[in-house]
Design an enzyme around this catalytic site. Structure first.
Site, short mmCIF file in Angstrom:
data_model
loop_
_atom_site.label_atom_id
_atom_site.label_comp_id
_atom_site.label_asym_id
_atom_site.label_seq_id
_atom_site.Cartn_x
_atom_site.Cartn_y
_atom_site.Cartn_z
CG HIS A 83 -77.23 96.89 -34.97
ND1 HIS A 83 -78.13 95.89 -34.67
CD2 HIS A 83 -77.21 97.72 -33.89
CE1 HIS A 83 -78.64 96.11 -33.47
NE2 HIS A 83 -78.10 97.21 -32.98
CD GLU A 130 -76.20 101.78 -32.29
OE1 GLU A 130 -75.46 100.86 -31.88
OE2 GLU A 130 -77.44 101.69 -32.36
CB VAL A 179 -70.44 103.18 -14.96
CG1 VAL A 179 -70.96 104.27 -14.03
CG2 VAL A 179 -69.14 103.61 -15.62
C1 5GW Z 1 -77.33 101.98 -17.53
C2 5GW Z 1 -78.65 102.13 -17.77
C3 5GW Z 1 -79.08 102.41 -19.06
C4 5GW Z 1 -78.15 102.47 -20.08
C5 5GW Z 1 -76.81 102.30 -19.83
C6 5GW Z 1 -76.40 102.06 -18.54
C7 5GW Z 1 -75.00 101.85 -18.25
C8 5GW Z 1 -74.12 101.61 -19.29
C9 5GW Z 1 -74.50 101.80 -16.93
O1 5GW Z 1 -75.19 102.00 -15.92
N1 5GW Z 1 -73.19 101.51 -16.71
C10 5GW Z 1 -72.35 101.26 -17.76
O2 5GW Z 1 -71.18 100.97 -17.52
N2 5GW Z 1 -72.80 101.36 -19.04
C11 5GW Z 1 -71.84 101.14 -20.13
O3 5GW Z 1 -72.35 101.67 -21.35
C12 5GW Z 1 -71.63 99.66 -20.34
O4 5GW Z 1 -70.32 99.43 -20.82
C13 5GW Z 1 -72.64 99.36 -21.41
O5 5GW Z 1 -72.36 98.18 -22.12
C14 5GW Z 1 -72.54 100.61 -22.26
C15 5GW Z 1 -73.76 100.89 -23.15
O6 5GW Z 1 -74.95 100.73 -22.43
P1 5GW Z 1 -75.93 99.54 -22.78
O7 5GW Z 1 -75.12 98.31 -23.00
O8 5GW Z 1 -76.99 99.42 -21.74
O9 5GW Z 1 -76.57 100.04 -24.13
P2 5GW Z 1 -77.28 99.16 -25.26
O10 5GW Z 1 -77.23 100.02 -26.49
O11 5GW Z 1 -76.54 97.86 -25.42
O12 5GW Z 1 -78.69 98.90 -24.78
#
Ligand code: 5GW
Ligand code: MN
Length: 334
Positions: free
Chosen positions: A217, A285, A106
């Protein structure tokens, strides 16, 4: 005669030496006999039984003695060396097991991560089995076209864009539930749900399939439980004051029924928190960890299945199957 305190000291010394030897030679499974005396998270499976026959194949819990290969409720923890890949693949090929992979891309995450994620999945994820990728995006036209392997397909599902990034992550639980109800349950026996900001670099195969599958994790698996970042706010549905492991929400899966139960429960918890105007420490999580404490997974994946190169080298990690991509928080979170 020797004084009693010296005899006692001698006995304790011998006991500890034997225990130490058992531990270093056979690993944590070898000291299960102490379980009645001291509560321990060790394997309850019959002593001396070398092979544990899972639902789909054989896992040798004693092939690795440097790591925990089994939970105290009897679920295997999968590490390199414990299984024969060809046996698992043959079994699932015969059954023609179908696997769904869900991933969200997204906003800026689409351009930043999706293509390498999918291309590497083609190389390493459930190779030889029919796989359907379910890509959820706010921008379907931008999904790159990809030549997929035989029996592998890709479906794009449009989702609304959330205003807060915390909601992008949390609302995945709702979207996955709906997708299982709508499409997935007709088409696949298993579902695996992934973060997109990662790249497959090694086999992530049918040995990972199970009723309910969770991932250790990589930051916490070797740490004492006091470091686990559970939600500690009693007002949140995700609150926990104790747990088994710290699971990583970047990968979870299982039979579609089990995954649906998990995503539905996490979503309900998230919505209840919203009503109560609280948010769990690590969002979805935290809810996932609470659910998996109450509903134990039947298979646990070692951190090989989602490693971070930032941790550096560790002797117990013999292969990297999936790696965290470089974080670009500043560029992507605004
Ligand atoms: C954007 C900004 C901050 C946190 C999440 C997003 C985000 C996550 C986004 O803009 N668009 C999106 O598709 N995601 C989805 O949520 C992705 O599949 C992403 O891998 C998942 C989880 O967010 P992450 O990977 O940033 O979270 P962490 O726990 O790996 O840091
Ligand atoms: Mn991520």
């Amino acid at each position: 005669m020797r004084p009693l305190h010296r005899t006692k000291g001698f006995v304790i010394l011998i006991f500890c030496t034997v225990l130490g030897l058992l531990m270093t030679t056979y690993g944590p499974n070898s000291i299960r006999f102490l379980e009645g005396l001291i509560p321990m998270d060790v394997c309850p499976l019959p002593y001396g039984r070398k092979l544990w026959d899972g639902t789909d194949g054989f896992l040798d819990l004693w092939a690795r003695t440097d790591v925990q290969t089994c939970t105290y409720w009897g679920a295997p923890i999968i590490w390199e060396g414990m299984f024969d890949p060809s046996v698992f693949d043959q079994l699932h090929k015969e059954k023609s097991t179908r696997v769904a992979l869900t991933v969200f891309a997204v906003g800026r995450y689409l351009d930043a991560y999706l293509l390498p994620f999918l291309m590497s999945a083609e190389q390493y994820f459930m190779v030889g089995l029919p796989v359907t990728y379910y890509v959820f995006t706010d921008y379907p036209e931008k999904i790159p076209s990809l030549k997929l392997g035989q029996g592998r397909t890709l479906e794009v599902i449009q989702v609304a864009r959330e205003n807060r990034w915390q909601d992008v992550s949390m609302m995945r639980m709702k979207t996955i539930t709906d997708a299982i109800d709508g499409h997935i349950h007709h088409q696949c026996e298993y579902v695996f749900c992934f973060d997109v900001d990662q790249i497959f670099t090694g086999r992530f195969g049918s040995e990972a399939l199970g009723d309910s599958v969770a991932l250790l994790h990589s930051f916490y698996y070797h740490r004492p439980k006091m470091f686990y970042t559970y939600d500690h706010n009693p007002k949140s549905e995700a609150y926990m004051d104790k747990g088994d492991f710290y699971y990583h929400a970047a990968v979870f899966g299982g039979r579609w029924q089990k995954v649906r139960n998990l995503t539905e429960a996490c979503y309900q918890g998230i919505m209840k928190d919203k009503e109560n105007e609280v948010e769990a420490l690590w969002h979805d999580e935290s809810h996932l960890n609470k659910y998996l404490f109450l509903h134990k997974p039947t298979k646990v994946l070692s951190p090989e299945y989602c490693w971070s190169m930032f941790i550096g080298h560790r002797n117990d990690i013999r292969v990297h199957r999936l790696l965290w991509a470089q974080k670009q928080y500043n560029a992507l979170r605004n």
